[in-house]
Structure formats: C-alpha cells, structure tokens
Motif scaffolding. Structure first.
Motif, PDB file in Angstrom:
ATOM      1  N   VAL A  16       0.854  -1.181   0.000  1.00  0.00           N
ATOM      2  CA  VAL A  16       0.000   0.000   0.000  1.00  0.00           C
ATOM      3  C   VAL A  16       0.889   1.230   0.000  1.00  0.00           C
ATOM      4  O   VAL A  16       1.884   1.297   0.740  1.00  0.00           O
ATOM      5  CB  VAL A  16      -0.936   0.027   1.223  1.00  0.00           C
ATOM      6  N   GLY A  17       0.553   2.195  -0.833  1.00  0.00           N
ATOM      7  CA  GLY A  17       1.270   3.458  -0.866  1.00  0.00           C
ATOM      8  C   GLY A  17       0.344   4.618  -0.563  1.00  0.00           C
ATOM      9  O   GLY A  17      -0.781   4.659  -1.068  1.00  0.00           O
ATOM     10  N   ALA A  59       6.729  -0.659  -8.695  1.00  0.00           N
ATOM     11  CA  ALA A  59       6.477  -1.918  -7.999  1.00  0.00           C
ATOM     12  C   ALA A  59       5.539  -2.812  -8.800  1.00  0.00           C
ATOM     13  O   ALA A  59       5.721  -4.038  -8.854  1.00  0.00           O
ATOM     14  CB  ALA A  59       5.895  -1.629  -6.620  1.00  0.00           C
ATOM     15  N   ALA A  60       4.535  -2.213  -9.446  1.00  0.00           N
ATOM     16  CA  ALA A  60       3.600  -3.001 -10.254  1.00  0.00           C
ATOM     17  C   ALA A  60       4.310  -3.645 -11.440  1.00  0.00           C
ATOM     18  O   ALA A  60       4.068  -4.812 -11.768  1.00  0.00           O
ATOM     19  CB  ALA A  60       2.458  -2.111 -10.732  1.00  0.00           C
ATOM     20  N   ARG A  61       5.209  -2.899 -12.089  1.00  0.00           N
ATOM     21  CA  ARG A  61       5.929  -3.474 -13.228  1.00  0.00           C
ATOM     22  C   ARG A  61       6.862  -4.603 -12.804  1.00  0.00           C
ATOM     23  O   ARG A  61       7.172  -5.496 -13.608  1.00  0.00           O
ATOM     24  CB  ARG A  61       6.724  -2.380 -13.947  1.00  0.00           C
ATOM     25  N   LEU A  62       7.302  -4.579 -11.547  1.00  0.00           N
ATOM     26  CA  LEU A  62       8.161  -5.655 -11.045  1.00  0.00           C
ATOM     27  C   LEU A  62       7.360  -6.855 -10.560  1.00  0.00           C
ATOM     28  O   LEU A  62       7.946  -7.856 -10.147  1.00  0.00           O
ATOM     29  CB  LEU A  62       9.050  -5.121  -9.908  1.00  0.00           C
ATOM     30  N   GLY A  63       6.037  -6.755 -10.590  1.00  0.00           N
ATOM     31  CA  GLY A  63       5.205  -7.904 -10.265  1.00  0.00           C
ATOM     32  C   GLY A  63       4.418  -7.792  -8.980  1.00  0.00           C
ATOM     33  O   GLY A  63       3.659  -8.711  -8.650  1.00  0.00           O
ATOM     34  N   LEU A  64       4.586  -6.716  -8.231  1.00  0.00           N
ATOM     35  CA  LEU A  64       3.821  -6.550  -6.998  1.00  0.00           C
ATOM     36  C   LEU A  64       2.403  -6.074  -7.324  1.00  0.00           C
ATOM     37  O   LEU A  64       2.095  -5.715  -8.454  1.00  0.00           O
ATOM     38  CB  LEU A  64       4.512  -5.560  -6.066  1.00  0.00           C
ATOM     39  N   LYS A  65       1.558  -6.078  -6.292  1.00  0.00           N
ATOM     40  CA  LYS A  65       0.171  -5.639  -6.458  1.00  0.00           C
ATOM     41  C   LYS A  65      -0.066  -4.435  -5.543  1.00  0.00           C
ATOM     42  O   LYS A  65      -0.537  -4.587  -4.409  1.00  0.00           O
ATOM     43  CB  LYS A  65      -0.787  -6.785  -6.125  1.00  0.00           C
ATOM     44  N   PRO A  66       0.251  -3.243  -6.038  1.00  0.00           N
ATOM     45  CA  PRO A  66       0.138  -2.055  -5.197  1.00  0.00           C
ATOM     46  C   PRO A  66      -1.291  -1.509  -5.130  1.00  0.00           C
ATOM     47  O   PRO A  66      -2.052  -1.589  -6.106  1.00  0.00           O
ATOM     48  CB  PRO A  66       1.062  -1.032  -5.871  1.00  0.00           C
ATOM     49  N   ARG A  67      -1.601  -0.940  -3.966  1.00  0.00           N
ATOM     50  CA  ARG A  67      -2.814  -0.147  -3.794  1.00  0.00           C
ATOM     51  C   ARG A  67      -2.363   1.254  -3.402  1.00  0.00           C
ATOM     52  O   ARG A  67      -1.403   1.401  -2.647  1.00  0.00           O
ATOM     53  CB  ARG A  67      -3.690  -0.711  -2.677  1.00  0.00           C
ATOM     54  N   ILE A  68      -3.058   2.256  -3.899  1.00  0.00           N
ATOM     55  CA  ILE A  68      -2.732   3.637  -3.521  1.00  0.00           C
ATOM     56  C   ILE A  68      -3.910   4.261  -2.798  1.00  0.00           C
ATOM     57  O   ILE A  68      -5.059   4.128  -3.222  1.00  0.00           O
ATOM     58  CB  ILE A  68      -2.367   4.492  -4.751  1.00  0.00           C
ATOM     59  N   ILE A  69      -3.601   4.925  -1.686  1.00  0.00           N
ATOM     60  CA  ILE A  69      -4.551   5.801  -1.016  1.00  0.00           C
ATOM     61  C   ILE A  69      -4.085   7.230  -1.283  1.00  0.00           C
ATOM     62  O   ILE A  69      -2.970   7.601  -0.914  1.00  0.00           O
ATOM     63  CB  ILE A  69      -4.597   5.545   0.503  1.00  0.00           C
ATOM     64  N   ALA A 136     -13.436   1.927   8.089  1.00  0.00           N
ATOM     65  CA  ALA A 136     -13.705   0.681   7.349  1.00  0.00           C
ATOM     66  C   ALA A 136     -12.930   0.647   6.037  1.00  0.00           C
ATOM     67  O   ALA A 136     -12.409  -0.406   5.633  1.00  0.00           O
ATOM     68  CB  ALA A 136     -15.200   0.540   7.085  1.00  0.00           C
ATOM     69  N   THR A 137     -12.838   1.796   5.369  1.00  0.00           N
ATOM     70  CA  THR A 137     -12.086   1.867   4.117  1.00  0.00           C
ATOM     71  C   THR A 137     -10.605   1.663   4.376  1.00  0.00           C
ATOM     72  O   THR A 137      -9.925   0.959   3.614  1.00  0.00           O
ATOM     73  CB  THR A 137     -12.326   3.223   3.432  1.00  0.00           C
ATOM     74  N   LEU A 138     -10.089   2.274   5.434  1.00  0.00           N
ATOM     75  CA  LEU A 138      -8.680   2.102   5.776  1.00  0.00           C
ATOM     76  C   LEU A 138      -8.354   0.641   6.066  1.00  0.00           C
ATOM     77  O   LEU A 138      -7.353   0.108   5.579  1.00  0.00           O
ATOM     78  CB  LEU A 138      -8.331   2.967   6.986  1.00  0.00           C
ATOM     79  N   LEU A 139      -9.197  -0.014   6.831  1.00  0.00           N
ATOM     80  CA  LEU A 139      -8.960  -1.426   7.162  1.00  0.00           C
ATOM     81  C   LEU A 139      -8.987  -2.286   5.900  1.00  0.00           C
ATOM     82  O   LEU A 139      -8.198  -3.220   5.752  1.00  0.00           O
ATOM     83  CB  LEU A 139      -9.999  -1.911   8.168  1.00  0.00           C
ATOM     84  N   SER A 140      -9.882  -1.966   4.992  1.00  0.00           N
ATOM     85  CA  SER A 140      -9.954  -2.709   3.733  1.00  0.00           C
ATOM     86  C   SER A 140      -8.706  -2.487   2.891  1.00  0.00           C
ATOM     87  O   SER A 140      -8.168  -3.426   2.286  1.00  0.00           O
ATOM     88  CB  SER A 140     -11.202  -2.287   2.963  1.00  0.00           C
ATOM     89  N   GLU A 164      -2.367   2.875  12.133  1.00  0.00           N
ATOM     90  CA  GLU A 164      -3.122   1.630  11.954  1.00  0.00           C
ATOM     91  C   GLU A 164      -2.221   0.520  11.429  1.00  0.00           C
ATOM     92  O   GLU A 164      -2.326  -0.637  11.865  1.00  0.00           O
ATOM     93  CB  GLU A 164      -4.299   1.857  11.010  1.00  0.00           C
ATOM     94  N   ALA A 165      -1.333   0.847  10.488  1.00  0.00           N
ATOM     95  CA  ALA A 165      -0.374  -0.159  10.005  1.00  0.00           C
ATOM     96  C   ALA A 165       0.517  -0.637  11.144  1.00  0.00           C
ATOM     97  O   ALA A 165       0.801  -1.842  11.272  1.00  0.00           O
ATOM     98  CB  ALA A 165       0.466   0.439   8.881  1.00  0.00           C
ATOM     99  N   PHE A 166       0.950   0.280  11.981  1.00  0.00           N
ATOM    100  CA  PHE A 166       1.770  -0.069  13.143  1.00  0.00           C
ATOM    101  C   PHE A 166       0.993  -0.988  14.082  1.00  0.00           C
ATOM    102  O   PHE A 166       1.528  -1.983  14.588  1.00  0.00           O
ATOM    103  CB  PHE A 166       2.194   1.211  13.863  1.00  0.00           C
ATOM    104  N   ARG A 167      -0.268  -0.662  14.316  1.00  0.00           N
ATOM    105  CA  ARG A 167      -1.099  -1.490  15.199  1.00  0.00           C
ATOM    106  C   ARG A 167      -1.238  -2.911  14.651  1.00  0.00           C
ATOM    107  O   ARG A 167      -1.260  -3.890  15.419  1.00  0.00           O
ATOM    108  CB  ARG A 167      -2.480  -0.851  15.356  1.00  0.00           C
ATOM    109  N   GLN A 168      -1.299  -3.032  13.325  1.00  0.00           N
ATOM    110  CA  GLN A 168      -1.429  -4.346  12.692  1.00  0.00           C
ATOM    111  C   GLN A 168      -0.083  -5.023  12.441  1.00  0.00           C
ATOM    112  O   GLN A 168      -0.025  -6.092  11.837  1.00  0.00           O
ATOM    113  CB  GLN A 168      -2.174  -4.203  11.366  1.00  0.00           C
TER     114      GLN A 168
END
Length: 373
Positions: A16-17, A59-69, A136-140, A164-168
């Motif tokens: 996630v970025g 990252a996507a071109r290298l094969g990862l699956k990025p999500r952007i917020i 809810a959107t952040l958790l998703s 939230e990332a730190f908590r998880q």
C-alpha cells in the motif's frame, strides 16, 4: 541469458502506498532558458507523476500488487492519473475523488545539456484530510498488505494510516526526501527509511552522511536500515545488527569505514555493484555508536548519449527496494549486497527515457533476475 527468465513473484505481493500523485508536463530543452527567453522544446510528454504514483508504478511493473490511497479531483488531470495507474495494474479503488477542485500537477523542465531537471509543483485542492478516509475503508485498504509506503505528504492523514499499520504490525517504509511537517511522527513508526542525498544531514545536523546515518539509527530504534541515494555517485546503507555481547566487535569510525569501502569498489564494470563491511560497532564523534553493517553501492554508468532524464529515479529505486523487502521474506539469500545493485539498475533504466515512468523496467527484463539469483 534466456529472455523468458523473468523476475520471481513474492508470495502475497500486496503493498500500500500513501502520498503524492499527479500529472507531469515534461519539456526537454537544449539548455535551461535564461530569464525572459523564448525557446523550443526538443521533446514533450504528459505523464503521471508524484512520488507515490511513481514508486507504486515501478512496484507493479516488477510484479507486486500495489494499492494507492490518495486524493484527486474529478477533473481531466485526475481522471488521467487514475486511468494510467489502472493500466499499470495499480489498485486505485481507495482513492478519494473530490467533486470539485483541482488535481496536483507539475511542470518539469529537463535540461538536455546539463542533464538536470527542474520541477515546479502545484498541489491539488482540496487537500486530503483524515475524515476523507473512513475506518472501514482504511482497514480494507490495509487488508493483506505486506508493506506500507509513505512519501510524507498530507501528514495528518499519513499518520492515521501509519498508526493503523503499526497497530497491525505491517512494516512501514518512509521515503524521506526532505524535512516536512509531520515527518518526525511518521519516522518514529518506520521500519525502513530511504533518504535523498541532502536529507540525513539536514535532519540530524551531522557533519557527514555516514555520521548522520548513525544518528538516524540511534534516534529511530525501530529502524532495520536506512538508505541514502546519491544519484550518479551510488547509494549508502546502514543496517542495524544485534550486538552480541558475548562476541567482541571491532569498533571503527563510520567515516573511515566508508572511505575503506569506496576503495574496494570495482571500477572496471559499468553495472552497479556493492561492497559491505563486517558487523562492526560504528562510532560517530559526538553522536554515539551503533552495531551494524555499512554498505556502499555504485550506480550504473550510463553513457551521456543514453541519459535522457533523471525525473523519478529515486522513486524507481524505492519501488525496487519494496520488491526486495517482500521477496527477501521468502528468500534468505537476498541480501543488501544484491538489493542495492538491483535498485540502482532499476533507477538507471528509468533515466533512459523522458519522465518518471517511461523507462521503468518490467519483470520480464532479463537482466533484473540476474541481480537476485
């Protein structure tokens, strides 16, 4: 080397970025214009930009699956940003789209003679605020993520996501381009930091980059490593190691160690390489000491005729580091000695075309896999 030898895919390659996206208006000119001059472009391109957009595209071109917020407006540039990212395989479903306002954009002047680029940035409006992102959107967005990346923009929203990332217990990488409002709060949560050349000394007021790295590691106890990109002069990394009190360690001045490493570099090859110290107790005068390994990586030597534009080179480097962080979890042999040349190669490839994304390599590039064999 076989052309079908492609870069391997990490397991669960979701990242996630959060941060800047926008549109870049790139104008290549023979030389930077003098005041009040009228000149012609030699090449012009309109392309997606922004640190987060560029790093996630890499990252996507290298094969990862990025999500952007991030946030754009419902205008023509905003729609272009989303369409380009979607075409690259980046998940844009967590974007906030403002009904009114303007999306971010930059004018970029590329001096073909001096090989420099000058960016003139216009931020988007309205800016993103924490209330734009329901819990809810952040958790998703974070569901299944292996790493979360921040470019330290929109600090109030960034901190909410980072907490939230730190908590998880999701690892956090911070791209520290320059001191910014709210950056210190983010850095305290970081597992990894990649810095621009000027950031370490600006942030720590240390006398040199190596001593600044020691200061960064001491001030941010969660950090596993800190990397500094140095453009054509390569990169430097300080990795924190566990101090085994049962084994006496050599103590060495960190600046002296860097000088020793640079003398060991291989000048006979144009491709990026890396040399590393042993696990050492590094001493920085007036700052303290830390147990770790120091790495010095060379950059690829690009012939002047092939060097087009350095826009986004640092973002490309970070995108490659993100790939290695994920892949290293299942490949114990993927050491920093391989990561730094790999990231430098990706950054150099990007410098061979105009814009921050045109030259980004795909995982089918046969040379990529050779760096992590």
């Amino acid at each position: 080397m076989s052309s079908d030898y492609v870069l391997p895919l990490p397991e669960k390659p979701i990242i996630v970025g959060f941060g800047g996206v926008g549109v870049d208006f790139l104008a290549a000119v023979p030389s930077f214009p003098k005041p009040d001059a009228k000149i012609r472009t030699t090449e012009f391109k309109v392309q997606g930009g922004g640190n987060t957009g560029n790093a996630m595209t890499c990252a996507a071109r290298l094969g990862l699956k990025p999500r952007i917020i991030s946030k754009v407006s419902n205008d023509t540039p905003g729609k272009a940003v989303l369409e380009e990212l979607q075409t690259e395989g980046v998940d844009t479903s967590f974007f906030v789209i403002s009904k009114e306002g303007t999306s971010p954009f930059s004018y970029i002047i590329v001096d073909s003679q001096a090989k420099t680029r000058t960016c003139i940035f216009t931020p988007g409006y309205p800016p993103m605020v924490p209330d734009d992102l329901p819990q809810a959107t952040l958790l998703s967005a974070l569901d299944g993520a292996r790493v979360v990346y921040f470019d330290a923009r929109m600090p109030d929203s960034a901190l909410v996501i980072a907490q939230e990332a730190f908590r998880q217990n999701i690892p956090i990488l911070i791209d520290a381009e320059r001191p910014r409002e709210g950056l210190n709060d983010l850095l305290r949560l970081a597992d990894y930091v990649v810095c621009s050349e000027k950031f370490p000394q600006a942030w720590t007021e240390a006398s040199s980059i190596p001593t600044a790295l020691v200061s960064i590691i001491l001030r941010l106890p969660r950090l596993k490593f800190a990397i500094v990109t140095l453009g054509k002069d390569g990169c430097m990394m300080l990795e924190k190691c566990v101090d085994d009190e049962g084994s006496p360690l050599e103590e060495m001045d960190v600046d002296s160690c860097l000088k020793s490493l640079t003398r060991r570099t291989d000048d006979s090859t144009a491709m990026p390489t890396c040399v590393a110290s042993s696990i050492t107790k590094f001493r920085a005068e007036g700052i303290g000491s830390v147990c770790g390994r120091l790495y010095f990586g060379t950059s690829e030597t690009i012939p002047p005729s092939e060097l087009s534009d350095t826009t986004g080179a640092g973002d490309a480097f970070v995108g490659a580091v993100l790939y290695v962080i994920l892949f290293a979890a299942i490949c114990a042999n993927l050491s920093p000695e391989k990561m730094l040349p790999f990231a430098s190669y990706v950054a150099a490839a990007n410098c061979r075309a105009l814009g921050a994304r045109s030259g980004l390599p795909y995982r089918t590039d046969p040379y990529l896999a050779s760096f992590i064999e």
